[in-house]
Write a protein that holds these residues in place. Structure first.
Motif, short mmCIF file in Angstrom:
data_model
loop_
_atom_site.label_atom_id
_atom_site.label_comp_id
_atom_site.label_asym_id
_atom_site.label_seq_id
_atom_site.Cartn_x
_atom_site.Cartn_y
_atom_site.Cartn_z
N THR A 179 -12.98 39.76 8.56
CA THR A 179 -11.63 40.19 8.92
C THR A 179 -10.80 40.19 7.65
OG1 THR A 179 -11.87 39.08 11.07
CG2 THR A 179 -9.63 39.66 10.39
N THR A 180 -10.01 41.24 7.46
CA THR A 180 -9.12 41.28 6.30
C THR A 180 -7.72 41.65 6.76
OG1 THR A 180 -9.61 43.59 5.83
CG2 THR A 180 -10.96 41.95 4.69
N ARG A 181 -6.76 41.22 5.97
CA ARG A 181 -5.36 41.51 6.27
C ARG A 181 -4.55 41.37 5.00
NH1 ARG A 181 -2.12 40.24 11.03
NH2 ARG A 181 -4.02 40.79 12.16
N ILE A 182 -3.60 42.27 4.78
CA ILE A 182 -2.64 42.13 3.69
C ILE A 182 -1.37 41.53 4.27
CG2 ILE A 182 -1.20 43.32 2.00
CD1 ILE A 182 -3.49 45.31 1.63
N ILE A 183 -0.91 40.44 3.65
CA ILE A 183 0.28 39.72 4.09
C ILE A 183 1.35 39.84 3.00
CG2 ILE A 183 1.21 37.45 4.75
CD1 ILE A 183 -0.81 38.27 6.77
N ASP A 184 2.59 40.06 3.42
CA ASP A 184 3.70 40.17 2.48
C ASP A 184 4.20 38.79 2.06
OD1 ASP A 184 3.88 42.95 2.21
OD2 ASP A 184 4.96 43.11 4.10
N ALA A 185 3.38 38.09 1.31
CA ALA A 185 3.73 36.78 0.77
C ALA A 185 2.76 36.48 -0.37
CB ALA A 185 3.64 35.70 1.84
N PRO A 186 3.21 35.75 -1.38
CA PRO A 186 2.30 35.39 -2.48
C PRO A 186 1.21 34.44 -1.99
CG PRO A 186 4.46 34.37 -2.80
CD PRO A 186 4.56 35.25 -1.60
N ARG A 187 0.06 34.50 -2.65
CA ARG A 187 -1.08 33.71 -2.17
C ARG A 187 -0.82 32.21 -2.21
NH1 ARG A 187 -6.13 34.12 -6.34
NH2 ARG A 187 -5.09 33.23 -8.14
N GLU A 188 0.03 31.72 -3.12
CA GLU A 188 0.35 30.29 -3.15
C GLU A 188 1.01 29.87 -1.83
OE1 GLU A 188 -0.31 31.75 -7.14
OE2 GLU A 188 1.08 32.45 -5.60
N ARG A 189 1.88 30.73 -1.32
CA ARG A 189 2.55 30.43 -0.05
C ARG A 189 1.57 30.48 1.11
NH1 ARG A 189 7.43 33.84 2.55
NH2 ARG A 189 7.76 32.51 4.36
N ILE A 190 0.66 31.45 1.09
CA ILE A 190 -0.36 31.54 2.14
C ILE A 190 -1.28 30.32 2.07
CG2 ILE A 190 -2.29 32.89 3.04
CD1 ILE A 190 0.44 34.26 3.40
N PHE A 191 -1.67 29.92 0.86
CA PHE A 191 -2.52 28.74 0.72
C PHE A 191 -1.81 27.51 1.30
CE2 PHE A 191 -4.50 25.10 -1.26
CZ PHE A 191 -5.84 25.42 -1.21
N GLU A 192 -0.52 27.38 1.07
CA GLU A 192 0.24 26.26 1.63
C GLU A 192 0.21 26.28 3.15
OE1 GLU A 192 4.16 26.47 -0.05
OE2 GLU A 192 3.43 26.07 -2.08
N ALA A 193 0.26 27.46 3.75
CA ALA A 193 0.20 27.57 5.21
C ALA A 193 -1.15 27.09 5.75
CB ALA A 193 0.47 29.00 5.65
N PHE A 194 -2.20 27.22 4.93
CA PHE A 194 -3.52 26.71 5.31
C PHE A 194 -3.68 25.23 4.96
CE2 PHE A 194 -4.78 31.20 5.23
CZ PHE A 194 -5.67 31.26 6.30
N SER A 195 -3.05 24.76 3.91
CA SER A 195 -3.35 23.42 3.41
C SER A 195 -2.43 22.33 3.95
CB SER A 195 -3.32 23.41 1.88
OG SER A 195 -2.03 23.78 1.40
N ASP A 196 -1.31 22.69 4.55
CA ASP A 196 -0.39 21.71 5.13
C ASP A 196 -0.72 21.60 6.62
OD1 ASP A 196 1.70 20.34 6.35
OD2 ASP A 196 3.28 21.49 5.36
N PRO A 197 -1.29 20.46 7.06
CA PRO A 197 -1.75 20.37 8.45
C PRO A 197 -0.63 20.55 9.48
CG PRO A 197 -1.94 18.24 7.33
CD PRO A 197 -1.57 19.25 6.30
#
Length: 137
Positions: free
Chosen positions: A9-27
């Protein structure tokens, strides 16, 4: 050859990858969006490091609970998270975050199952659920 054992599955999100990583890494943040539409999550353990455990329950809109247990294999901030999903059906999930122009991020979810039969058994559910999960992100 593994293509008959994979779901991507792929998707382009309008946010920098650091912010996306934070959404994954903050429980706390992850628990608010992880899961398909109509589901909620209760996290019991989230240790984002190689060898760390991730245990949670997905609560379905029908009132059913779905225990999930995974172990993290690789974490490369802010590029990649790899984990083995251990409950119900085994698969290895590789989430790759690729920086794009204009502060966008290409998210690639790659699921590798033990057998093609296992992939085929849940493909119809998983493909739609992955899209819904990314919608919630």
């Amino acid at each position: 050859m593994t293509s008959d054992r994979e779901i991507g599955t792929t998707r382009i999100i309008d946010a920098p990858r650091e912010r996306i990583f934070e959404a994954f890494s903050d429980p706390e943040r992850l628990a608010r969006w992880w899961g398909p539409a109509g589901f909620s999550s209760t996290f019991h353990e989230f240790d984002l490091r190689p060898g760390g455990a991730w245990r949670f329950i997905l609560h379905g809109p029908n009132g059913a609970n779905y225990p999930n247990e995974s172990v993290f294999v690789e974490v490369v901030k802010p590029e990649r998270i790899v984990f083995d999903h251990l409950s119900d059906h085994w698969f290895r999930m590789t989430i790759t975050l690729s920086a794009r122009p204009a502060s966008q991020t290409l998210i690639t979810w790659h699921m590798l199952f033990e057998t093609a039969a296992e992939r085929d058994r849940i493909q119809a559910i998983v493909v739609e659920a992955n899209e819904q999960n990314l919608d919630r992100l």
